[in-house]
Design an enzyme around this catalytic site. Sequence first.
Site, PDB file in Angstrom:
ATOM      1  N   ARG A 103     -16.980  11.534 -30.631  1.00 55.88           N
ATOM      2  CA  ARG A 103     -15.693  11.018 -30.499  1.00 55.88           C
ATOM      3  C   ARG A 103     -14.565  12.016 -31.058  1.00 55.88           C
ATOM      4  NH1 ARG A 103     -13.898   5.045 -32.500  1.00 55.88           N
ATOM      5  NH2 ARG A 103     -14.633   4.510 -30.642  1.00 55.88           N
ATOM      6  N   HIS A 130     -12.028   6.446 -22.612  1.00 49.26           N
ATOM      7  CA  HIS A 130     -13.300   5.663 -23.538  1.00 49.26           C
ATOM      8  C   HIS A 130     -14.333   5.031 -22.210  1.00 49.26           C
ATOM      9  CE1 HIS A 130     -14.974   3.740 -26.714  1.00 49.26           C
ATOM     10  NE2 HIS A 130     -13.803   2.877 -27.399  1.00 49.26           N
ATOM     11  N   GLN A 133     -16.625   2.162 -23.307  1.00 51.91           N
ATOM     12  CA  GLN A 133     -15.954   1.008 -23.502  1.00 51.91           C
ATOM     13  C   GLN A 133     -15.699   0.109 -22.038  1.00 51.91           C
ATOM     14  OE1 GLN A 133     -14.718  -0.706 -26.427  1.00 51.91           O
ATOM     15  NE2 GLN A 133     -14.657  -2.474 -25.032  1.00 51.91           N
ATOM     16  N   ASP A 224      -4.864  -3.674 -25.652  1.00 49.95           N
ATOM     17  CA  ASP A 224      -5.381  -2.733 -26.644  1.00 49.95           C
ATOM     18  C   ASP A 224      -4.543  -2.605 -27.477  1.00 49.95           C
ATOM     19  OD1 ASP A 224      -6.843  -1.106 -28.109  1.00 49.95           O
ATOM     20  OD2 ASP A 224      -6.579   0.566 -26.888  1.00 49.95           O
ATOM     21  N   CYS A 263     -10.625  -4.128 -26.629  1.00 49.79           N
ATOM     22  CA  CYS A 263     -11.651  -3.633 -27.128  1.00 49.79           C
ATOM     23  C   CYS A 263     -12.159  -3.467 -28.535  1.00 49.79           C
ATOM     24  CB  CYS A 263     -11.396  -2.115 -26.798  1.00 49.79           C
ATOM     25  SG  CYS A 263      -9.973  -1.293 -27.171  1.00 49.79           S
ATOM     26  N   ARG A 291     -21.156  -3.393 -25.715  1.00 43.37           N
ATOM     27  CA  ARG A 291     -21.171  -1.794 -26.032  1.00 43.37           C
ATOM     28  C   ARG A 291     -22.811  -1.325 -26.382  1.00 43.37           C
ATOM     29  NH1 ARG A 291     -16.875   0.662 -28.028  1.00 43.37           N
ATOM     30  NH2 ARG A 291     -18.165   2.175 -27.809  1.00 43.37           N
TER      31      ARG A 291
END
Length: 308
Positions: A103, A130, A133, A224, A263, A291
């Site tokens: 990340r 992402h 996700q 988000d 998310c 996830r």
Amino acid sequence: MPKDFLSVADWSAEDLLSIADRAADLRLAHRDGKHEQTLKGRTIAMYFEKPSLRTHVTFEAGIAQLGGHAIMLRPEQVGIGTRETGPDVARSLSRWVDCLMARTFSHELVEELAEYATIPIINGLTDLLHPCQAMADFSTIAQFMEPREATLAYVGDGNNVVNSLLLLAGVLGLRLKVATPSSHRPDAKILARAEMLAEGSGAEITLGEDPVEAVRGVDFVYTDTWTSMGQEAEAETRRTIFREYQVNDGLLAYTDNARVMHCLPAHRGEEVTAAVLDGPQSVVFDQAENRLHAQNAILEHLLGSSFS
Ligand code: CP
Ligand code: NVA
């Protein structure tokens, strides 16, 4: 099949659907408390330049459930760019572990790690994308209806999350309506790529500024945070820019009981109201659960385990 999982756009629809099918099987097995040891003895390293709850725990718990092991790496220990170069880190890790999940702020850094590593690199979120996700989100939609018959609206900031949803829609032929302020649209290159992919897959992608227009009659409404990790200094300005983009009961009234996606982490009272996030239309914890299963399926694909 690509070596890495950096962007869903690198993968074929067939491969992504196969990952999603496997994720659904893993979800059922997990609920029955059964974990096949498909990654027994395998080790992944996890490198986080930004905070995380979901990504950290789902990768670490996920590999353990499949019989493997995870090692947490922090930037202050590793010092990519200060202590040593990204390519040297990538080549060293390749001699010891089976996979690196990273990340990072810069998307170029995960691309560089992938170029120099002989092991698979998984993008656990960059400023641009992402993809894990997006795979969990696809699994979540599929729990409720055939994803290619669903319409998903994304309302808010044109960030990494919607960039990956655009690419996913492009590869898999999904219907996606996006509403953002004109100043905060999704990344222009990602959008162009998604539109190009859509020509082949039949995806229907629309972009606008009006949240009401975007959500009218859709099956899922996704939002988000207005302030992504690394943008904290802009938080106050962003609260003003995105004020009209809050997902609340008023906006959802333009849908026929659409399910609500996020998310996480969420900011109640900003991009979504507490009533909506904690209400009956919210599927945010299904997304969070998925996830785990989506990433376990990705790990199995990349590490070449022998599930059928
Ligand atoms: N959705 C997500 O990636 O959450 P974390 O930042 O907690 O990993
Ligand atoms: N757009 C958010 C997603 C967090 C999972 C961020 O980058 O901070």
